[in-house]
Structures are given as C-alpha cells and as structure tokens.
Design a protein around this motif. Sequence first.
Motif, PDB file in Angstrom:
ATOM      1  N   LEU A  91       0.810  -1.222   0.000  1.00 22.81           N
ATOM      2  CA  LEU A  91       0.000   0.000   0.000  1.00 22.81           C
ATOM      3  C   LEU A  91       0.844   1.274   0.000  1.00 22.81           C
ATOM      4  N   THR A  92       2.107   1.169   0.426  1.00 19.07           N
ATOM      5  CA  THR A  92       2.982   2.351   0.458  1.00 19.07           C
ATOM      6  C   THR A  92       4.083   2.279  -0.597  1.00 19.07           C
ATOM      7  N   ALA A  93       3.953   1.363  -1.551  1.00 17.66           N
ATOM      8  CA  ALA A  93       5.017   1.147  -2.541  1.00 17.66           C
ATOM      9  C   ALA A  93       5.256   2.364  -3.425  1.00 17.66           C
ATOM     10  N   ARG A  94       4.243   3.185  -3.638  1.00 22.50           N
ATOM     11  CA  ARG A  94       4.423   4.377  -4.474  1.00 22.50           C
ATOM     12  C   ARG A  94       5.028   5.530  -3.682  1.00 22.50           C
ATOM     13  N   GLU A  95       5.045   5.401  -2.360  1.00 25.39           N
ATOM     14  CA  GLU A  95       5.652   6.432  -1.519  1.00 25.39           C
ATOM     15  C   GLU A  95       7.130   6.145  -1.274  1.00 25.39           C
ATOM     16  N   SER A  96       7.470   4.869  -1.118  1.00 23.66           N
ATOM     17  CA  SER A  96       8.846   4.444  -0.861  1.00 23.66           C
ATOM     18  C   SER A  96       9.025   3.085  -1.531  1.00 23.66           C
ATOM     19  N   PRO A  97      10.087   2.901  -2.317  1.00 28.17           N
ATOM     20  CA  PRO A  97      10.204   1.715  -3.164  1.00 28.17           C
ATOM     21  C   PRO A  97      10.121   0.381  -2.412  1.00 28.17           C
ATOM     22  N   VAL A  98       9.412  -0.564  -3.000  1.00 29.41           N
ATOM     23  CA  VAL A  98       9.303  -1.932  -2.501  1.00 29.41           C
ATOM     24  C   VAL A  98       9.680  -2.878  -3.635  1.00 29.41           C
ATOM     25  N   VAL A  99      10.531  -3.841  -3.319  1.00 25.63           N
ATOM     26  CA  VAL A  99      10.970  -4.836  -4.291  1.00 25.63           C
ATOM     27  C   VAL A  99      10.611  -6.221  -3.758  1.00 25.63           C
ATOM     28  N   VAL A 100      10.000  -7.034  -4.589  1.00 26.49           N
ATOM     29  CA  VAL A 100       9.738  -8.439  -4.267  1.00 26.49           C
ATOM     30  C   VAL A 100      10.653  -9.292  -5.128  1.00 26.49           C
ATOM     31  N   VAL A 101      11.390 -10.181  -4.478  1.00 23.58           N
ATOM     32  CA  VAL A 101      12.275 -11.100  -5.187  1.00 23.58           C
ATOM     33  C   VAL A 101      11.611 -12.467  -5.225  1.00 23.58           C
ATOM     34  N   THR A 102      11.428 -13.003  -6.422  1.00 20.49           N
ATOM     35  CA  THR A 102      10.661 -14.229  -6.595  1.00 20.49           C
ATOM     36  C   THR A 102      11.322 -15.121  -7.639  1.00 20.49           C
ATOM     37  N   VAL A 103      10.823 -16.339  -7.758  1.00 14.87           N
ATOM     38  CA  VAL A 103      11.291 -17.237  -8.820  1.00 14.87           C
ATOM     39  C   VAL A 103      10.218 -17.388  -9.891  1.00 14.87           C
ATOM     40  N   GLN A 104       9.119 -16.644  -9.765  1.00 15.31           N
ATOM     41  CA  GLN A 104       7.998 -16.734 -10.694  1.00 15.31           C
ATOM     42  C   GLN A 104       7.919 -15.497 -11.581  1.00 15.31           C
ATOM     43  N   LEU A 105       7.069 -15.572 -12.586  1.00 10.27           N
ATOM     44  CA  LEU A 105       6.767 -14.380 -13.376  1.00 10.27           C
ATOM     45  C   LEU A 105       6.089 -13.351 -12.484  1.00 10.27           C
ATOM     46  N   PRO A 106       6.338 -12.060 -12.696  1.00 13.58           N
ATOM     47  CA  PRO A 106       5.766 -11.027 -11.829  1.00 13.58           C
ATOM     48  C   PRO A 106       4.242 -11.087 -11.765  1.00 13.58           C
ATOM     49  N   ALA A 107       3.693 -10.945 -10.556  1.00 12.96           N
ATOM     50  CA  ALA A 107       2.247 -10.932 -10.357  1.00 12.96           C
ATOM     51  C   ALA A 107       1.695  -9.576 -10.777  1.00 12.96           C
ATOM     52  N   PRO A 108       0.702  -9.535 -11.669  1.00  6.87           N
ATOM     53  CA  PRO A 108       0.146  -8.252 -12.123  1.00  6.87           C
ATOM     54  C   PRO A 108      -0.355  -7.377 -10.973  1.00  6.87           C
ATOM     55  N   SER A 109      -0.917  -7.983  -9.927  1.00  3.39           N
ATOM     56  CA  SER A 109      -1.454  -7.190  -8.820  1.00  3.39           C
ATOM     57  C   SER A 109      -0.355  -6.403  -8.118  1.00  3.39           C
TER      58      SER A 109
END
Length: 217
Positions: A91-109
Amino acid sequence: MRPRVTLKLATSLDGRIATGSGESQWITGEKARAEGHRLRASHDAILVGIGTALADDPLLTVRQPGLEHRQPIRIVMDSRQRLSPDSRLVLTARESPVVVVTVQLPAPSLLRAGVEVIQVHAGRDGRPSLNHVLTELRGRGLISLLVEGGGEVAGRFLRGDAVDRIEWFRAPILLGAEGRPCVASLELANLAAAPKFRRLSAEPVGDDLWERYDAVR
C-alpha cells in the motif's frame, strides 16, 4: 561483486525472536529500537523474508526524527509472491520503493500497485538463489543491505557466507526452547564449519545490550 550485508538481530538473551505463539513486539526496548532505525537509515536497502512480512505486516521505514528523508529500498524475499496487495508494504510502494524477489513471473497485482518484482533463478530448495539475488541488487547500484528477518532468511545468508557484520540487540529476558530462534538451521557438519565472527564492541543501550561483530574469513 555484491552489497555489503549487515544482519540485524533483536532477540532475548537466549537468541529467540518471538515466543512459541509468534509474539515478538516488543522484545527490545525503545532505545534499542531507535538504534535499529538509525541502522536502517545508514543502508541502501532493507530485506526480510515473506514469513516476517506476513506475520508482522511491517512498514520497514525509518521512523526516527531527523532521518525520515533517508528511506532504504524495502525488499521481500517471496518465492511464490504471497505478499498481500493489502499489506502495508504494498500500500505504500508508491511512496517508498518496494521490491519483491521471486522465482515466478511477476504478479500483475503487485506491478499495478507500484511494486518492482525481480524474477531470479531458483536454488536447489526452490527459493531464490542467494548469489543471484545479491548480484541483481548490486547491479541496481545497492552497496549496503540490512537483513532484518526472520530466522530462515538469517540462516540462508549465514549458510551462504554472505553476512559481513552482525548488529545484535539482546534484551534481558529468556524465552526458552519453545521460542522461535533468530537463526534457522545452518546445516553444519562439524564445529569447524561454523561461521566465525570477531566481536567489535558490546555496550548497553537502555536495558538491552548491543553487540557488534565482523565476519572472519
């Protein structure tokens, strides 16, 4: 090349980060937590595992007066992208950067919410390859990384010989064997294989003890 990695631990005297039921706020006192925020402000990025993200719903921001302008990139190791779109991180990703590291294709949500999703190679355990993760982060210009939790992530970084410094805050309480350990299995074959550190300092911070260690290689 990889970022310089600091492992930050906030535990009981016997190295537990939570009770058996998962209660963890707050083990250490206010002064130790303030030092923890200063540590966040001194690093380019802060990293937690998905277990911590789901259990605590943390913000991972710097909330220390005078340091609010120094916000690290917030990173979640999340193999299956279980981070909720309703979490405080997303919910705050547009205010301060958030990165998710995964082994899957990026989730659209997650992408729609402004989260950067980095897909990396999977290791033998099906989780993100630690070497690949660190190479990717260094390639994005990150020089210093603060690893905050939980025990599984701490164990992975220690098993991978990727911890350069430990900042350890110990509270004067005991949680016992039923408490959750700050470091998961290191899969040691013998004592000689144990990660080794040199203590730099130990000083009181409020009622807690702050110990600092550098890796011996």
